[in-house]
Write a protein that holds these residues in place. Structure first.
Motif, short mmCIF file in Angstrom:
data_model
loop_
_atom_site.label_atom_id
_atom_site.label_comp_id
_atom_site.label_asym_id
_atom_site.label_seq_id
_atom_site.Cartn_x
_atom_site.Cartn_y
_atom_site.Cartn_z
N VAL A 27 13.22 -49.18 -47.51
CA VAL A 27 11.81 -49.04 -47.85
C VAL A 27 11.78 -48.18 -49.11
O VAL A 27 12.28 -47.07 -49.12
CB VAL A 27 11.02 -48.34 -46.72
N MET A 28 11.21 -48.73 -50.18
CA MET A 28 11.17 -48.03 -51.45
C MET A 28 9.78 -47.46 -51.67
O MET A 28 8.80 -48.18 -51.55
CB MET A 28 11.50 -48.99 -52.59
N THR A 29 9.72 -46.18 -51.99
CA THR A 29 8.46 -45.57 -52.38
C THR A 29 8.62 -45.03 -53.79
O THR A 29 9.74 -44.77 -54.24
CB THR A 29 8.05 -44.43 -51.43
N PHE A 30 7.52 -44.92 -54.48
CA PHE A 30 7.54 -44.45 -55.86
C PHE A 30 6.86 -43.10 -55.92
O PHE A 30 5.75 -42.93 -55.43
CB PHE A 30 6.88 -45.49 -56.76
N ALA A 31 7.56 -42.13 -56.49
CA ALA A 31 7.09 -40.74 -56.45
C ALA A 31 7.26 -40.07 -57.80
O ALA A 31 8.17 -40.41 -58.55
CB ALA A 31 7.89 -39.97 -55.40
N GLU A 32 6.38 -39.13 -58.08
CA GLU A 32 6.51 -38.33 -59.30
C GLU A 32 7.77 -37.47 -59.26
O GLU A 32 8.38 -37.22 -60.28
CB GLU A 32 5.28 -37.44 -59.48
N GLY B 126 13.89 -44.83 -49.60
CA GLY B 126 14.22 -44.42 -50.95
C GLY B 126 13.02 -43.93 -51.73
O GLY B 126 11.91 -44.40 -51.52
N PHE B 127 13.28 -42.98 -52.63
CA PHE B 127 12.25 -42.41 -53.48
C PHE B 127 12.67 -42.65 -54.93
O PHE B 127 13.66 -42.09 -55.38
CB PHE B 127 12.06 -40.93 -53.18
N HIS B 128 11.94 -43.49 -55.61
CA HIS B 128 12.24 -43.93 -56.96
C HIS B 128 11.20 -43.32 -57.89
O HIS B 128 10.05 -43.13 -57.50
CB HIS B 128 12.14 -45.46 -56.99
N ASP C 296 1.90 -37.82 -47.45
CA ASP C 296 2.82 -36.69 -47.56
C ASP C 296 2.46 -35.85 -48.78
O ASP C 296 1.60 -36.24 -49.58
CB ASP C 296 4.28 -37.17 -47.53
N PRO C 297 3.09 -34.67 -48.94
CA PRO C 297 2.73 -33.79 -50.05
C PRO C 297 2.97 -34.39 -51.44
O PRO C 297 2.53 -33.84 -52.44
CB PRO C 297 3.62 -32.56 -49.85
N PHE C 298 3.63 -35.54 -51.50
CA PHE C 298 3.95 -36.17 -52.78
C PHE C 298 3.13 -37.43 -53.02
O PHE C 298 3.36 -38.16 -53.98
CB PHE C 298 5.45 -36.46 -52.84
N GLY C 299 2.18 -37.72 -52.11
CA GLY C 299 1.26 -38.84 -52.31
C GLY C 299 1.60 -40.12 -51.60
O GLY C 299 0.86 -41.08 -51.66
N THR C 300 2.74 -40.18 -50.91
CA THR C 300 3.13 -41.39 -50.21
C THR C 300 2.38 -41.51 -48.89
O THR C 300 2.36 -40.56 -48.11
CB THR C 300 4.65 -41.40 -49.93
N ILE C 301 1.78 -42.65 -48.66
CA ILE C 301 1.09 -42.89 -47.40
C ILE C 301 2.10 -43.47 -46.41
O ILE C 301 2.81 -44.42 -46.72
CB ILE C 301 -0.11 -43.83 -47.58
N VAL C 302 2.15 -42.85 -45.24
CA VAL C 302 3.08 -43.24 -44.19
C VAL C 302 2.30 -43.57 -42.94
O VAL C 302 1.37 -42.84 -42.57
CB VAL C 302 4.09 -42.10 -43.90
N GLY C 303 2.65 -44.67 -42.29
CA GLY C 303 2.00 -45.04 -41.04
C GLY C 303 2.86 -44.72 -39.85
O GLY C 303 4.10 -44.73 -39.94
#
Length: 119
Positions: free
Chosen positions: A8-13, A52-54, A108-115
């Motif tokens: 599962v890829m998420t995109f983060a600052e 993953g955090f890209h 989460d504190p970095f903006g990713t929405i998790v279900g």
């Protein structure tokens, strides 16, 4: 055609900071790769799935373009409270979507929405 979810890829600052926050919360090791151009890709493994955090990139990976991943949990209320106490913000729910099945979402504190989904 499809088998089990592998990544599962998420995109983060801040990909490494995001992965480290989840790694600490879930007590799981964080792995980090740095590309030749200095971009960081970090990940944790949860239940056999690489999360993953890209680096976010509005041109190639626009915000809002990623799906919300729902993790199965045994006690949705307990897990939701733990996530909120750890620094997540309420996003949606809990909602009963059918008898015996509930969902909720947090950011989460970095903006990713998790279900999360469970009984």
């Amino acid at each position: 055609m499809f088998n089990a979810v592998r990544t599962v890829m998420t995109f983060a600052e801040a990909p490494e900071a995001s992965a480290r926050w989840w790694g600490e919360l879930l007590d799981t090791p964080v792995k980090v790769d740095v590309s030749d151009n200095g971009a960081v890709y970090a990940w944790v493994e949860i239940g056999g799935v690489e999360v993953g955090f890209h680096p976010a990139d509005d041109e190639r990976n626009p915000r809002g373009g990623s799906p919300v991943v729902y993790w199965g949990v045994d006690d949705i209320d307990q897990v939701r409270e733990r996530l909120l106490a750890a620094g997540c913000e309420h996003h949606r729910g809990p909602l009963t979507i059918e008898p015996g099945r509930r969902i909720a979402q947090v950011r989460d504190p970095f903006g990713t929405i998790v279900g999360i989904e469970g009984p």
